[in-house]
Scaffold this active site. Structure first.
Site, PDB file in Angstrom:
ATOM      1  N   ARG A   5      -7.353  -0.407  -6.904  1.00 15.52           N
ATOM      2  CA  ARG A   5      -7.728   0.659  -5.954  1.00 15.52           C
ATOM      3  C   ARG A   5      -7.993   1.928  -6.771  1.00 15.52           C
ATOM      4  NH1 ARG A   5      -4.252   1.308  -0.584  1.00 15.52           N
ATOM      5  NH2 ARG A   5      -6.224   2.195   0.141  1.00 15.52           N
ATOM      6  N   ARG A  65       0.861  -1.181   0.000  1.00 14.61           N
ATOM      7  CA  ARG A  65       0.000   0.000   0.000  1.00 14.61           C
ATOM      8  C   ARG A  65       0.906   1.243   0.000  1.00 14.61           C
ATOM      9  NH1 ARG A  65       2.314   1.958   3.799  1.00 14.61           N
ATOM     10  NH2 ARG A  65       0.835   3.664   3.646  1.00 14.61           N
ATOM     11  N   GLY A  66       0.237   2.413  -0.160  1.00 14.15           N
ATOM     12  CA  GLY A  66       1.000   3.637  -0.351  1.00 14.15           C
ATOM     13  C   GLY A  66       1.058   3.923  -1.844  1.00 14.15           C
ATOM     14  N   ALA A  67       0.756   5.174  -2.219  1.00 16.71           N
ATOM     15  CA  ALA A  67       0.546   5.498  -3.633  1.00 16.71           C
ATOM     16  C   ALA A  67       1.696   5.088  -4.552  1.00 16.71           C
ATOM     17  CB  ALA A  67       0.229   6.993  -3.759  1.00 16.71           C
ATOM     18  N   ASP A 110      -2.098  10.979  -2.300  1.00 21.05           N
ATOM     19  CA  ASP A 110      -2.504   9.917  -3.227  1.00 21.05           C
ATOM     20  C   ASP A 110      -2.892  10.455  -4.592  1.00 21.05           C
ATOM     21  OD1 ASP A 110      -3.054   8.776  -0.362  1.00 21.05           O
ATOM     22  OD2 ASP A 110      -2.772   7.089  -1.744  1.00 21.05           O
TER      23      ASP A 110
HETATM   24  O1  MRU Z   1      -4.530   3.223   2.170  1.00 20.58           O
HETATM   25  P1  MRU Z   1      -3.043   3.470   2.050  1.00 20.58           P
HETATM   26  O2  MRU Z   1      -2.276   2.960   3.222  1.00 20.58           O
HETATM   27  O3  MRU Z   1      -2.518   2.991   0.727  1.00 20.58           O
HETATM   28  O4  MRU Z   1      -2.920   5.058   2.062  1.00 20.58           O
HETATM   29  C1  MRU Z   1      -1.639   5.616   1.968  1.00 20.58           C
HETATM   30  C2  MRU Z   1      -1.635   7.093   2.085  1.00 20.58           C
HETATM   31  O5  MRU Z   1      -2.655   7.736   2.193  1.00 20.58           O
HETATM   32  C3  MRU Z   1      -0.304   7.767   1.971  1.00 20.58           C
HETATM   33  O6  MRU Z   1      -0.277   8.930   2.733  1.00 20.58           O
HETATM   34  C4  MRU Z   1      -0.046   8.137   0.504  1.00 20.58           C
HETATM   35  O7  MRU Z   1      -0.279   7.028  -0.323  1.00 20.58           O
HETATM   36  C5  MRU Z   1       1.319   8.626   0.273  1.00 20.58           C
HETATM   37  S1  MRU Z   1       2.518   7.316   0.444  1.00 20.58           S
HETATM   38  C6  MRU Z   1       4.033   7.980   0.054  1.00 20.58           C
END
Ligand code: MRU
Length: 345
Positions: A90, A56-58, A232
């Site tokens: 997603r 996870r994480g963008a 994101d």
């Molecule tokens: O649902 P997630 O854990 O994928 O959400 C992640 C976030 O909101 C982060 O802040 C975002 O993706 C930036 S990661 C460098």
């Protein structure tokens, strides 16, 4: 020790690893107590790993998706179907769509699996380089001895390495700009408590956990000068989608005179989205709110609403840091000047 080597010593984790014929992912659902690695061999398996938050994480889901396309090419699976399945994993983080568009362009140009693998590796390498650049630029904005609050997990777990907001925190800690780091829990999935605290502790950056609901009280106490978050999807006018709870942090920060910094690579800027209104916000299963770790915590029969991102209006953002540079008070004019010619999507 120079700043680069100090940064290295605070950046030991790589959660998305290409192994030649499969993708190895650190299962983020299990952290911090169980460091379990999962091998994924097909694009469909990678899409499920993205959907289920193994990765996870963008930026990290964009990188994983790119490798998913490589897996499909190696196996001779249908590339159109693979790209479509990965794209649907997603909805909110545009880095996923951006990475797939970049792979799609290579496919359309006739690339074979080896060329696609080089493209996926380039996406991963460029993300790491962007994070290091943003770390230096963001840290330079912070006065020595400052305290910061961050939200969710934006570190090596969420990127190719080093991190976005957490990259600024790594660089700021290494250079002595940041003296205090607070991480909020980030309910309901606890990215802050489970992932950010683990990542920082492992990399020798001391941090203090707070409940999400303690953030305004913390700001009022004067212990933090900056809120630093990732993103994101950033619309053309600077409106920024990020983990649910970011918007209320921005409101509280403005009220208390605390500065609000968004740190994200240019791959998070979506020129096809005019404002935050147009950003699709992922709604996840209410069960994520109604219980924890398989244990029901709310009375049977109760309902829950579980949006997992929100949009911070651009006028609550003091600084946007990308690898292309720093924008103070981001708006359509400033983003247009910096990104208008990048020819995306
Ligand atoms: O649902 P997630 O854990 O994928 O959400 C992640 C976030 O909101 C982060 O802040 C975002 O993706 C930036 S990661 C460098």
């Amino acid at each position: 020790m120079n700043t680069d080597s100090r940064n290295e010593s605070h950046d030991s984790l790589r959660a998305v690893q290409w192994r030649g014929d499969h993708l190895r992912l650190l299962d983020q659902r299990k952290l911090p107590f169980d460091e379990q690695w999962l091998d994924r061999h097909t694009a469909g398996e990678v899409a499920l790993a993205i959907r289920d938050l193994v990765v996870r994480g963008a930026p990290a889901i964009g990188i994983a998706a790119a490798w998913g396309v490589v897996l499909a090419a190696q196996r001779g699976d249908g590339l159109d179907a693979a790209v479509a399945t990965l794209r649907a994993a997603r909805p909110t983080a545009v880095n996923l769509m951006w990475a797939l568009d970049r792979m799609r362009a290579r496919i359309d140009a006739g690339a074979d699996a080896a060329v696609l693998a080089r493209e996926a590796q380039a996406i991963q390498d460029e993300d790491l380089a962007a994070n290091r650049a943003m770390g230096a630029m963001g840290a330079a904005l912070i006065a020595p001895g400052s305290g910061v609050l961050t939200h969710c997990n934006t570190g090596s777990l969420a990127t190719a390495g080093f991190g976005t907001a957490l990259g600024v925190i790594r660089a700021g800690y290494a250079s002595g700009k940041i003296a205090r780091v607070f991480a909020d829990e980030t309910r309901p999935w606890l990215q802050g408590a489970r992932l950010t605290m683990w990542e920082l502790q492992r990399d020798g950056v001391p941090a203090t956990l707070i409940a999400d609901s303690a953030a305004s009280h913390l700001m009022k106490s004067g212990q933090v000068q900056w809120v630093i978050v990732g993103a994101d999807r950033i619309a053309v006018n600077g409106d920024t989608a990020n983990k649910i709870g970011t918007y209320q942090l921005a409101i509280a920060a403005r009220h208390h005179g605390v500065k609000f910094m968004v740190v994200a690579p240019s791959t998070t800027v979506d020129l096809a989205t005019p404002s935050g209104e147009a950003i699709a916000i992922e709604l996840r299963n209410p069960d994520e709110l109604l219980g924890y770790a398989g244990q029901r915590t709310v009375a049977e029969g109760a309902q829950a609403w579980n949006p997992v991102f929100d949009v911070t209006p651009h006028d609550l953002i003091d600084v946007l840091v990308t690898e292309r540079g720093v924008i103070t008070r981001p708006d359509a004019a400033a983003l247009g000047a910096m990104f208008g010619n990048q020819g995306k999507r």
